[in-house]
Design a protein around this motif. Structure first.
Motif, PDB file in Angstrom:
ATOM      1  N   ASN A 418      -9.759  17.290  23.740  1.00 22.72           N
ATOM      2  CA  ASN A 418      -9.766  15.990  23.062  1.00 22.72           C
ATOM      3  C   ASN A 418      -8.548  15.131  23.380  1.00 22.72           C
ATOM      4  O   ASN A 418      -8.464  13.992  22.929  1.00 22.72           O
ATOM      5  N   GLU A 419      -7.605  15.663  24.152  1.00 21.13           N
ATOM      6  CA  GLU A 419      -6.391  14.911  24.496  1.00 21.13           C
ATOM      7  C   GLU A 419      -6.713  13.868  25.569  1.00 21.13           C
ATOM      8  O   GLU A 419      -7.256  14.191  26.620  1.00 21.13           O
ATOM      9  N   GLN A 420      -6.367  12.607  25.313  1.00 14.98           N
ATOM     10  CA  GLN A 420      -6.662  11.531  26.259  1.00 14.98           C
ATOM     11  C   GLN A 420      -5.473  11.189  27.145  1.00 14.98           C
ATOM     12  O   GLN A 420      -5.655  10.667  28.247  1.00 14.98           O
ATOM     13  N   ASP A 421      -4.279  11.488  26.699  1.00 14.37           N
ATOM     14  CA  ASP A 421      -3.095  11.212  27.503  1.00 14.37           C
ATOM     15  C   ASP A 421      -2.993  12.244  28.628  1.00 14.37           C
ATOM     16  O   ASP A 421      -2.941  13.450  28.376  1.00 14.37           O
ATOM     17  N   LEU A 422      -2.967  11.774  29.872  1.00  9.99           N
ATOM     18  CA  LEU A 422      -3.022  12.685  31.018  1.00  9.99           C
ATOM     19  C   LEU A 422      -1.803  13.598  31.103  1.00  9.99           C
ATOM     20  O   LEU A 422      -1.917  14.763  31.485  1.00  9.99           O
ATOM     21  N   VAL A 423      -0.631  13.095  30.750  1.00  9.23           N
ATOM     22  CA  VAL A 423       0.573  13.922  30.784  1.00  9.23           C
ATOM     23  C   VAL A 423       0.489  15.012  29.726  1.00  9.23           C
ATOM     24  O   VAL A 423       0.818  16.181  29.981  1.00  9.23           O
ATOM     25  N   GLU A 424       0.037  14.638  28.536  1.00  8.48           N
ATOM     26  CA  GLU A 424      -0.115  15.619  27.462  1.00  8.48           C
ATOM     27  C   GLU A 424      -1.191  16.649  27.806  1.00  8.48           C
ATOM     28  O   GLU A 424      -1.061  17.832  27.486  1.00  8.48           O
ATOM     29  N   ARG A 425      -2.271  16.193  28.463  1.00  8.18           N
ATOM     30  CA  ARG A 425      -3.328  17.123  28.871  1.00  8.18           C
ATOM     31  C   ARG A 425      -2.759  18.188  29.805  1.00  8.18           C
ATOM     32  O   ARG A 425      -3.037  19.379  29.665  1.00  8.18           O
ATOM     33  N   GLU A 426      -1.949  17.755  30.766  1.00 11.80           N
ATOM     34  CA  GLU A 426      -1.357  18.694  31.722  1.00 11.80           C
ATOM     35  C   GLU A 426      -0.473  19.704  30.999  1.00 11.80           C
ATOM     36  O   GLU A 426      -0.510  20.907  31.284  1.00 11.80           O
ATOM     37  N   ALA A 427       0.329  19.216  30.047  1.00 13.80           N
ATOM     38  CA  ALA A 427       1.228  20.098  29.309  1.00 13.80           C
ATOM     39  C   ALA A 427       0.440  21.108  28.474  1.00 13.80           C
ATOM     40  O   ALA A 427       0.784  22.302  28.417  1.00 13.80           O
ATOM     41  N   LYS A 428      -0.625  20.654  27.841  1.00 11.20           N
ATOM     42  CA  LYS A 428      -1.435  21.557  27.020  1.00 11.20           C
ATOM     43  C   LYS A 428      -2.170  22.575  27.882  1.00 11.20           C
ATOM     44  O   LYS A 428      -2.337  23.738  27.486  1.00 11.20           O
TER      45      LYS A 428
END
Length: 478
Positions: A418-428
Motif C-alpha cells: 500500500n506504500e505509494q512513495d517509491l523511496v519508502e517502498r524500496e526501504a520497506k
C-alpha cells in the motif's frame, strides 16, 4: 494446455502459442508493449487501463483478439479451480475487470499494485490470452486439449510423456510480433543429462538444458553454452511454517523454532556446495530470488559451532530426525546431490537427515494442498519481473505456494503493497528481505546460473533471466 491448468513450468512450450499484454526487453528487461499497445495506472495504483492492439488474430480462424478475450482470460485464471501458481494472490488483488469497448480493459484492484503491467500481467507470469469464442464453441473440457492463441505457432501433435510438436500458423507471415525462422519446434522429454548432451553433439537437439558438469564436454565438442545469470535459486524449504494458515502450520516441528532454522543455515557450507556442484557458477544467497533491494542482506556464514550453540539454546542439544524430500528438474538436476550435501552438514551438528526421492508433481500437490507439514524439501526459486509478486507467492498465506508466513510478515507485506512513495517502498522491501533472512524462512543456498547447450544450427537466442521462453525468436545460423 491452458494457462490456468498447471504450473508455470509449462510456459516452456505454451509461450510459443499464447501471448501476453506486456513483454520484457531482452538485456534491459524494460517493460515493452505486447498485446496491450499502452497502459496507464491511476495515481493510487488501484486501477489500470490497458489499450489493446488492433487486428491481432487468433489461430484456427477464431477471429480478432478483443477486450472480451482478455477479460475472460483474467477471470478464468483467477477462478477458484485454477491451478496456476499466481492465481491465489491474483484473486486477492483483483476486484473487477471491465471492458468499456472492444480495445480497452480496465482492471480495478482491492489494493495498490504499482507493477501490475510487468508483474502479473507480463510475459514472466501465466496470463496468456486465450480465445473466448473458442471456449464458448467447444466447451472448456474439449478446448483445453488444444491451445488456441495469438502466437506464431499452433499445436501439431502431442505424444504424452515424450514430445510436443508446435508448427507455424498458415497466416504467420502477417504476425504482428515475430517472424520465426524454424517451421517446427519440437519439445522432447529427455530427463537423462547424458542423453541430452549426446543429442546436442549429434545434432538431434538444438537447445538443451545441461548440468554444470556437462559444460566442459559441450564446449569441447565445439558447441556453444549460453547461461542466464542468477536465474534460479537452489533452496531448502521448511514444511509447516505458514503460521496464519490452519492446515499449513505444525508447531511441533523442531524447525518451528527460529533458533533451529538459523542453526540449519549456519551448519551448511554453501560456498563449498557452489564450488563442487555448481562449478562456481553461483553466489551464496540470502534469499530465494535475485532481488536488487536484497543484495546487501548478509547471507548466513558457515559456522557449525554457532549452529550447535543455537540447537542447544532451542533444546535440541542431541539433535533430531528430519526428512528431506528431493527431485530433479531443469534447472535443478543438482538438487538431489545438494540434498545429500546438506544432509552431511546437518549430520555434523547432530541432525539426522533421511533423504527421500520424489517427483515434482507429487510434492507440488502436497505443498499446495497442505500436506507438506512434517518434512523439508529441496526446491528452486525463480526471479520475478515484479519482485512484489515473488513476495506474495512465497510468503503470504493467500498463496497456495506460501512456504513461510507470520502475522508480522503479512503486515509488513501489506504495508509495502500500500506504500505509494517509491523511496519508502524500496526501504520497506529491503526490510522484508532482512526479516526473511533473520527469521531463516528457508535454508537459502545460492543464486545459480542456468546453462544451456546450443547446437551449430542456432544463430541467436536472446535468453532472459525472468523466467520467459522465447523459442519463437531463435534464429538460424548463417
Amino acid at each position: 494446455m491452458t494457462p490456468w491448468s498447471g504450473s508455470g513450468q509449462r510456459k516452456t512450450y505454451l509461450d510459443v502459442v499464447y501471448e501476453y499484454l506486456t513483454y520484457a526487453e531482452p538485456g534491459t528487461l524494460k517493460t515493452i508493449p505486447g498485446l496491450a499497445e499502452s497502459w496507464e495506472m491511476s495515481p493510487d495504483g488501484k486501477a489500470w487501463t490497458f489499450h489493446l492492439r488492433h487486428g491481432v488474430q487468433f489461430s484456427g480462424g477464431y477471429g480478432e483478439m478483443t477486450s472480451a478475450d482478455v477479460a475472460y482470460s483474467i477471470e478464468r485464471l483467477i477462478r477458484d479451480d485454477s491451478r496456476a501458481g499466481p492465481s491465489s494472490p491474483m484473486r486477492r488483488l483483483i476486484a473487477s475487470v471491465e471492458t468499456p469497448d472492444d480495445y480497452t480493459v480496465v482492471v480495478k484492484l482491492h489494493f495498490p499494485d504499482f507493477e501490475l503491467a510487468q508483474g502479473y500481467f507480463g510475459a514472466a507470469q501465466q496470463l496468456g490470452i486465450v480465445s473466448k469464442a473458442y471456449f464458448d464453441a467447444l466447451g472448456e473440457t474439449d478446448a483445453e486439449a488444444k491451445p488456441i492463441g495469438t502466437g506464431a505457432y499452433e499445436l501439431a501433435s502431442i505424444n504424452p510423456g515424450s514430445e510436443i510438436v508446435m508448427t507455424l500458423r498458415d497466416d504467420v507471415a502477417d504476425h504482428w510480433r515475430v517472424h520465426p525462422e524454424f517451421e517446427n519446434i519440437v519439445f522432447k522429454v529427455v530427463p537423462e543429462e547424458s542423453t541430452r548432451v549426446a543429442m546436442l553433439r549429434t545434432g538431434e537437439a538444438d537447445i538443451a538444458p545441461i548440468g554444470f558438469d556437462s559444460i566442459p564436454t559441450v564446449k569441447e565438442a565445439g558447441l556453444t553454452v549460453v547461461s542466464a545469470e542468477a536465474t534460479w535459486s537452489p533452496v531448502v524449504r521448511f514444511g509447516g511454517l505458514v503460521e496464519t494458515s490452519d492446515n499449513r502450520y505444525n508447531a511441533d516441528n523442531p524447525w518451528a523454532k527460529r533458533e533451529v532454522r538459523q542453526a540449519l543455515n549456519y551448519a551448511v557450507d554453501k560456498q563449498l556446495i557452489i564450488d563442487e556442484l555448481f562449478h562456481g557458477e553461483a553466489t551464496v544467497a540470502s534469499s530465494d530470488t535475485p532481488v536488487p533491494a536484497w543484495s546487501d542482506v548478509e547471507p548466513y556464514p558457515y559456522d557449525p559451532d554457532k549452529a550447535r550453540e543455537l540447537l542447544k539454546e532451542a533444546g535440541y542439544e542431541n539433535g533430531f530426525d528430519i526428512t528431506i524430500k528431493t527431485f530433479t528438474t531443469a534447472p535443478g538436476a543438482e538438487l538431489p546431490l545438494m540434498a545429500e550435501a546438506v544432509a552431511l552438514f546437518w549430520q555434523d551438528i547432530g541432525v539426522n537427515a533421511t533423504i527421500e526421492p520424489v517427483d515434482w508433481p507429487s510434492l507440488r500437490s502436497d505443498w499446495t494442498e497442505g500436506r507438506a507439514n512434517d518434512y523439508v524439501w529441496t526446491h528452486r526459486g525463480f526471479p520475478f519481473s515484479s519482485a512484489a509478486n515473488g513476495l506474495e507467492a512465497g510468503f503470504m498465506a493467500a498463496s497456495v505456494f506460501a512456504a513461510y508466513s507470520t502475522p508480522e510478515l503479512e503486515t509488513m507485506i501489506n504495508d509495502f503493497s500500500n506504500e505509494q512513495d517509491l523511496v519508502e517502498r524500496e526501504a520497506k522491501f529491503t526490510a522484508i528481505g532482512q526479516y526473511l533472512r533473520d527469521e531463516a524462512a528457508a535454508v537459502f543456498i545460492a543464486l545459480a546460473n542456468e546453462p544451456y547447450g546450443i547446437s551449430d544450427k542456432v544463430g541467436e537466442w536472446k535468453i532472459t533471466t525472468a523466467y520467459m521462453w522465447n523459442f519463437d525468436q531463435v534464429t538460424r545460423a548463417k
